[in-house]
Scaffold this motif. Structure first.
Motif, PDB file in Angstrom:
ATOM      1  N   LEU B 273       0.858  -1.173   0.000  1.00 54.77           N
ATOM      2  CA  LEU B 273       0.000   0.000   0.000  1.00 54.77           C
ATOM      3  C   LEU B 273       0.900   1.231   0.000  1.00 54.77           C
ATOM      4  CD1 LEU B 273      -3.012  -0.099   0.077  1.00 54.77           C
ATOM      5  CD2 LEU B 273      -2.923   0.274   2.532  1.00 54.77           C
ATOM      6  N   GLN B 274       0.695   2.120  -0.959  1.00 52.33           N
ATOM      7  CA  GLN B 274       1.517   3.324  -1.006  1.00 52.33           C
ATOM      8  C   GLN B 274       0.769   4.475  -0.372  1.00 52.33           C
ATOM      9  OE1 GLN B 274       4.800   3.237  -2.378  1.00 52.33           O
ATOM     10  NE2 GLN B 274       4.274   1.082  -2.224  1.00 52.33           N
ATOM     11  N   GLY B 275       1.521   5.513  -0.052  1.00 52.68           N
ATOM     12  CA  GLY B 275       0.898   6.739   0.432  1.00 52.68           C
ATOM     13  C   GLY B 275       0.395   6.640   1.844  1.00 52.68           C
ATOM     14  N   GLU B 276      -0.345   7.645   2.229  1.00 54.37           N
ATOM     15  CA  GLU B 276      -0.745   7.813   3.609  1.00 54.37           C
ATOM     16  C   GLU B 276      -2.261   7.762   3.709  1.00 54.37           C
ATOM     17  OE1 GLU B 276       1.424   9.751   6.252  1.00 54.37           O
ATOM     18  OE2 GLU B 276       2.951   8.559   5.250  1.00 54.37           O
ATOM     19  N   ARG B 290     -10.193   4.670  -2.443  1.00 55.37           N
ATOM     20  CA  ARG B 290      -9.792   4.767  -3.856  1.00 55.37           C
ATOM     21  C   ARG B 290      -8.428   5.401  -4.066  1.00 55.37           C
ATOM     22  NH1 ARG B 290     -10.443  10.063  -5.631  1.00 55.37           N
ATOM     23  NH2 ARG B 290     -11.852  11.248  -4.317  1.00 55.37           N
ATOM     24  N   THR B 291      -8.005   6.319  -3.152  1.00 56.15           N
ATOM     25  CA  THR B 291      -6.722   6.996  -3.376  1.00 56.15           C
ATOM     26  C   THR B 291      -5.534   6.051  -3.235  1.00 56.15           C
ATOM     27  OG1 THR B 291      -6.695   7.640  -1.048  1.00 56.15           O
ATOM     28  CG2 THR B 291      -7.543   9.252  -2.612  1.00 56.15           C
ATOM     29  N   ARG B 292      -5.767   4.890  -2.646  1.00 54.30           N
ATOM     30  CA  ARG B 292      -4.648   3.955  -2.452  1.00 54.30           C
ATOM     31  C   ARG B 292      -4.929   2.604  -3.091  1.00 54.30           C
ATOM     32  NH1 ARG B 292      -3.783   4.034   3.830  1.00 54.30           N
ATOM     33  NH2 ARG B 292      -1.581   3.652   3.434  1.00 54.30           N
ATOM     34  N   CYS B 293      -6.007   2.514  -3.865  1.00 53.38           N
ATOM     35  CA  CYS B 293      -6.448   1.222  -4.376  1.00 53.38           C
ATOM     36  C   CYS B 293      -5.771   0.917  -5.706  1.00 53.38           C
ATOM     37  CB  CYS B 293      -7.965   1.245  -4.567  1.00 53.38           C
ATOM     38  SG  CYS B 293      -8.624  -0.318  -5.152  1.00 53.38           S
ATOM     39  N   ARG B 294      -5.328  -0.308  -5.870  1.00 48.01           N
ATOM     40  CA  ARG B 294      -4.633  -0.646  -7.116  1.00 48.01           C
ATOM     41  C   ARG B 294      -5.585  -0.950  -8.264  1.00 48.01           C
ATOM     42  NH1 ARG B 294      -2.865  -6.327  -7.817  1.00 48.01           N
ATOM     43  NH2 ARG B 294      -3.811  -7.693  -6.271  1.00 48.01           N
ATOM     44  N   PHE B 295      -6.883  -1.028  -7.963  1.00 41.86           N
ATOM     45  CA  PHE B 295      -7.860  -1.335  -9.014  1.00 41.86           C
ATOM     46  C   PHE B 295      -8.753  -0.132  -9.332  1.00 41.86           C
ATOM     47  CE2 PHE B 295      -7.176  -5.399  -6.715  1.00 41.86           C
ATOM     48  CZ  PHE B 295      -6.600  -6.113  -7.753  1.00 41.86           C
ATOM     49  N   VAL B 296      -8.357   1.063  -8.878  1.00 40.70           N
ATOM     50  CA  VAL B 296      -9.262   2.220  -8.932  1.00 40.70           C
ATOM     51  C   VAL B 296      -9.734   2.521 -10.362  1.00 40.70           C
ATOM     52  CG1 VAL B 296      -7.372   3.896  -9.069  1.00 40.70           C
ATOM     53  CG2 VAL B 296      -9.586   4.580  -8.091  1.00 40.70           C
ATOM     54  N   GLN B 297     -11.016   2.851 -10.476  1.00 33.52           N
ATOM     55  CA  GLN B 297     -11.671   3.194 -11.734  1.00 33.52           C
ATOM     56  C   GLN B 297     -12.380   4.538 -11.552  1.00 33.52           C
ATOM     57  OE1 GLN B 297     -11.657   1.315 -14.612  1.00 33.52           O
ATOM     58  NE2 GLN B 297     -10.219  -0.036 -13.550  1.00 33.52           N
ATOM     59  N   PRO B 298     -12.740   5.209 -12.656  1.00 36.56           N
ATOM     60  CA  PRO B 298     -13.421   6.510 -12.502  1.00 36.56           C
ATOM     61  C   PRO B 298     -14.656   6.460 -11.605  1.00 36.56           C
ATOM     62  CG  PRO B 298     -12.787   6.167 -14.781  1.00 36.56           C
ATOM     63  CD  PRO B 298     -12.436   4.906 -14.051  1.00 36.56           C
ATOM     64  N   THR B 343       5.054  -8.600  -6.893  1.00 40.29           N
ATOM     65  CA  THR B 343       4.827  -7.489  -5.978  1.00 40.29           C
ATOM     66  C   THR B 343       4.054  -6.423  -6.730  1.00 40.29           C
ATOM     67  OG1 THR B 343       6.816  -7.908  -4.723  1.00 40.29           O
ATOM     68  CG2 THR B 343       5.929  -5.696  -4.591  1.00 40.29           C
ATOM     69  N   VAL B 344       3.001  -5.957  -6.106  1.00 36.41           N
ATOM     70  CA  VAL B 344       2.170  -4.970  -6.759  1.00 36.41           C
ATOM     71  C   VAL B 344       2.220  -3.700  -5.932  1.00 36.41           C
ATOM     72  CG1 VAL B 344      -0.108  -4.499  -7.641  1.00 36.41           C
ATOM     73  CG2 VAL B 344       0.656  -6.854  -7.435  1.00 36.41           C
ATOM     74  N   GLU B 345       2.485  -2.597  -6.562  1.00 35.26           N
ATOM     75  CA  GLU B 345       2.455  -1.339  -5.835  1.00 35.26           C
ATOM     76  C   GLU B 345       1.167  -0.624  -6.175  1.00 35.26           C
ATOM     77  OE1 GLU B 345       6.044   0.877  -5.973  1.00 35.26           O
ATOM     78  OE2 GLU B 345       6.840  -0.608  -4.578  1.00 35.26           O
ATOM     79  N   THR B 346       0.617   0.014  -5.162  1.00 36.59           N
ATOM     80  CA  THR B 346      -0.712   0.558  -5.361  1.00 36.59           C
ATOM     81  C   THR B 346      -0.803   1.993  -4.873  1.00 36.59           C
ATOM     82  OG1 THR B 346      -2.948   0.365  -4.502  1.00 36.59           O
ATOM     83  CG2 THR B 346      -1.286  -0.764  -3.291  1.00 36.59           C
ATOM     84  N   GLY B 347      -1.650   2.759  -5.516  1.00 34.59           N
ATOM     85  CA  GLY B 347      -1.977   4.110  -5.053  1.00 34.59           C
ATOM     86  C   GLY B 347      -0.848   5.114  -5.219  1.00 34.59           C
ATOM     87  N   LEU B 348      -0.092   4.990  -6.275  1.00 35.55           N
ATOM     88  CA  LEU B 348       1.040   5.908  -6.437  1.00 35.55           C
ATOM     89  C   LEU B 348       0.601   7.324  -6.784  1.00 35.55           C
ATOM     90  CD1 LEU B 348       3.424   3.513  -8.288  1.00 35.55           C
ATOM     91  CD2 LEU B 348       4.003   4.753  -6.229  1.00 35.55           C
TER      92      LEU B 348
END
Lengths: 337, 348
Positions: B273-276, B290-298, B343-348
């Motif tokens: 999980l990236q970010g705060e 959504r701000t940190r989700c790796r699957f985020v959609q509009p 490894t998946v990074e999310t919410g960059l």
């Protein structure tokens, strides 16, 4: 025990032998740790685990020369790159602390000074050890902040500690500790005060720094899961003594000391759901009421009369050691059994 | 009795707990939370700091009045009772906190601390209170020798036993355990968790177990709710939530949990999980994660996700629950060797 073969094959970066720490208490001295012996090779990550009161933190502080000399008495030796830090004059020690050996703590808020910016605190360390201009110090400070994954490092350089979140503060503290690229970082419960997702980020940063700077790390924690993830070797302490050490993956599967086995088996994450957890009965003995012989004996399911005699650290091939006279005959349970 | 078994002991219906902060803004520590806890169940609530789990626990035992929605205790609205009735009623709904040092008065003996709730209730005679206090001390594994001691003479685990004994004296039906084992060493923690399980079988207790420790919550709970920024994002049976997480945040939590396994048996798959954590005063629109989700959609920014049930009793507040290529619990922490890692990074 002085001639004991080192568990690390190459020349160790840090070689701790028979480290004993005693504190003045009332009229007498109370022995807090004794015969603590372990070594760390260059670039190696070693976990130091044990329950509260086992002497993990005082050992870390003693390695850094941070115990007050007026109230503590230290015996044995701590060799860092061949130099004994114990008994080294304060001025010489000062030159090594922060430059060759650094430490980070559990609570970044109490370790950072609230009235100075992060940048001032990084520059202070840098300028104490390296002759750099203010401008250079700023550049290298910002670089260190970037290296620990702080976004917008140039902005954060001028921020005060209270303006950062807990995870960012811990990153800032790591940045201060590594700005001079020390050979050894002592991390004392660096993630205990943080949330698990933040903990994962910090552990990632630490692993990355060790790999990139070739820095060794002594990771002090009570969390065996964290050690499994970050360290290649494990040292278990109990009641002020090192009672077992070895390669982490060997020790997780086949611990040789009943205390290490007990710690592993009491982890709820590895037990079947809703089953009774195998706890270790009793508690760590108080200082001053240490049992003779094996100190774990009163809580041990396997204690026999020979355990009443002092227990030496026996070698466990290939690189381990254990302080239990029954280590050959016992088939102790690890995380998989 | 039969009807009782089907009436939730705690029914939380669209509850919000709001705190005013500066400049007329409101911090919604708990926002629109609904869940039912059944009698004799252990219900786990997991989340990180700022998720609202502690505030929700406090609201359940009437330490925090809901600003919105309502909480029923076995069908009774505690705030509909007179203050006298409420005082009596809430004895059945107790709480144990993380730090036993702060929960015990340093100047009271252990016996006095354990007796205090009964002294306040004032229902039994003095010898009866004394006897029950001693009985409860023995029940939680404390020798009666401790009766005349003070908290500073006890270890952390022993102090936590005192806190358990004192809530048991009032014969509660439900105990909220707020990080009740988090400050303890693992071997002591195991002891206290075993004690909780024994007491539940013996007294028919219901627990709401609030913690940030996934290992603990998965071990003790029948059902688990995962909280993020004041909302529940996933709820279901413990094995389902941990085995096949339905919400990307649960997946990240599972992945972040360090597991004491040798490298070749540990999952190499990780979700970082990236970010705060965003500010709870101004949470993100739509889905809060959504701000940190790796699957985020509009759509995640536009509409709040509805509850989607993936299997009976297992639901997630995610627009795409059940459709996402998420890692299962087994994939994140497999006991098998030889699985290729990612490894998946999310919410960059």
């Amino acid at each position: 025990m002085a001639d004991m073969t080192s568990p690390v094959p190459s020349a160790p970066l840090l070689d701790v032998r028979d480290l004993g720490i005693a504190f003045r208490s009332g009229a007498g001295m109370v022995q807090v740790t004794r015969d603590v012996t372990f070594a760390i090779a260059p670039g190696e990550t070693v976990g130091l685990v044990g329950e509260s009161g086992c002497g993990k933190t005082v050992t870390g502080l003693a390695l850094m020369g941070l115990l007050p000399s007026a109230t503590s008495h230290i015996t044995g030796s701590v060799q860092l790159e061949g130099e004994n830090l114990i008994g080294m004059p304060a001025r010489q020690l000062q030159r090594r602390r922060g430059a060759k050996i650094s430490m980070i703590f559990q609570e970044p808020m109490s370790a950072l000074d609230p009235v100075f910016t992060i940048g001032q605190q990084i520059s202070e360390t840098l300028r104490a050890h390296r002759s750099v201009s203010a401008k250079e110090a700023r550049e290298r400070g910002i670089e260190a902040l970037a290296r620990v994954g702080i976004p917008e490092p140039a902005l954060r350089f001028d921020a005060y500690p209270h303006q950062l979140s807990g995870g960012m503060r811990q990153r800032a503290m790591i940045a201060i500790a590594i700005v001079c690229e020390p050979r050894l970082l002592i991390a004392d419960e660096p993630t205990t005060a943080l949330d698990v997702t933040v903990q994962a980020q910090i552990v990632d940063v630490l692993g990355d720094l060790c790999a990139r700077l070739g820095m060794a790390m002594l990771f002090i924690t009570h969390d065996l899961g964290l050690v499994a993830q970050t360290c290649s070797r494990l040292v278990t302490m109990y009641a002020g003594e090192v009672i077992e050490q070895g390669r982490i993956d060997d020790m997780l599967v086949r611990p040789r000391h009943p205390y290490t086995s007990g710690l592993l088996r009491s982890l709820p994450a590895l037990a079947a759901r809703k089953t009774k957890l195998p706890a270790i009965p009793g508690r760590v003995p108080m200082r001053g009421e240490m049992p003779d012989g094996c100190r774990f004996r009163p809580r041990c399911d396997f204690a026999l009369p020979p355990c009443e005699a002092p227990q030496p650290l026996d070698p466990v091939p290939p690189v381990g050691q254990v302080r239990c006279c029954r280590n050959d005959e016992l088939e102790l349970k690890g995380v998989l059994s | 009795m039969n009807a009782r078994a089907t009436t939730p002991i705690v029914s939380i219906d669209d509850v919000g707990v709001h705190f005013p902060v500066s400049r007329g803004r409101t911090l919604k520590a708990v926002d629109g939370v609904s869940l039912d806890v059944m009698p004799r169940e252990t219900f786990g609530i997991i989340g990180e700091s700022g998720s609202g789990k502690t505030t929700l626990g406090r609201a359940v035992v009437c330490l925090e009045k809901p600003s919105a929605g309502r909480i029923l205790h076995a069908g009774i609205d505690p705030y509909g009772l007179s203050s006298r009735e409420l005082r009596r009623h809430r004895r059945g709904y107790q709480v144990i906190f993380q730090d036993p040092n702060a929960a015990l008065d340093p100047r009271m003996t252990i016996l006095k601390s354990i007796r205090e709730p009964m002294d306040v209730a004032g229902e039994l005679t003095v010898p009866e209170r004394h006897n029950r206090a001693i009985e409860m001390m023995e029940r939680v594994g404390l020798s009666p020798d401790f009766a005349s001691r003070y908290p500073h003479e006890l270890s952390g685990g022993q102090k936590q036993r005192v806190c358990i004994a004192r809530v048991l004296t009032l014969r509660p039906e439900l105990i909220v355990c707020d990080e009740a084992v988090s400050a303890l060493d693992v071997s002591i923690q195991a002891d206290i968790l075993n004690l909780f399980a024994e007491l539940q079988a013996e007294f028919g207790l219901t627990y709401i177990f609030i913690t940030h420790n996934l290992g603990v919550v998965a071990h003790v709970s029948d059902r688990i709710a995962v909280m993020y920024l004041g909302r529940i994002v996933e709820i279901g049976r413990a094995e389902d939530v941990v085995g096949t997480p339905g919400h990307p945040y649960t997946e990240a939590l599972l992945s972040a949990e360090p597991v004491a396994l040798p490298a070749h048996l540990r999952g190499q798959n990780r979700v970082m999980l990236q970010g705060e954590l965003p500010s709870p005063i101004a949470p993100p629109s739509g889905c809060r994660f959504r701000t940190r989700c790796r699957f985020v959609q509009p759509i995640c920014a536009q509409t709040e996700p509805p509850w989607r049930e993936t299997t009976p009793g297992h639901a997630s507040a995610c627009h795409f629950a059940g459709e996402l290529p998420m890692m299962s619990g087994a994939e994140l922490h497999p006991l098998k060797a030889g699985q290729p890692g990612r490894t998946v990074e999310t919410g960059l």
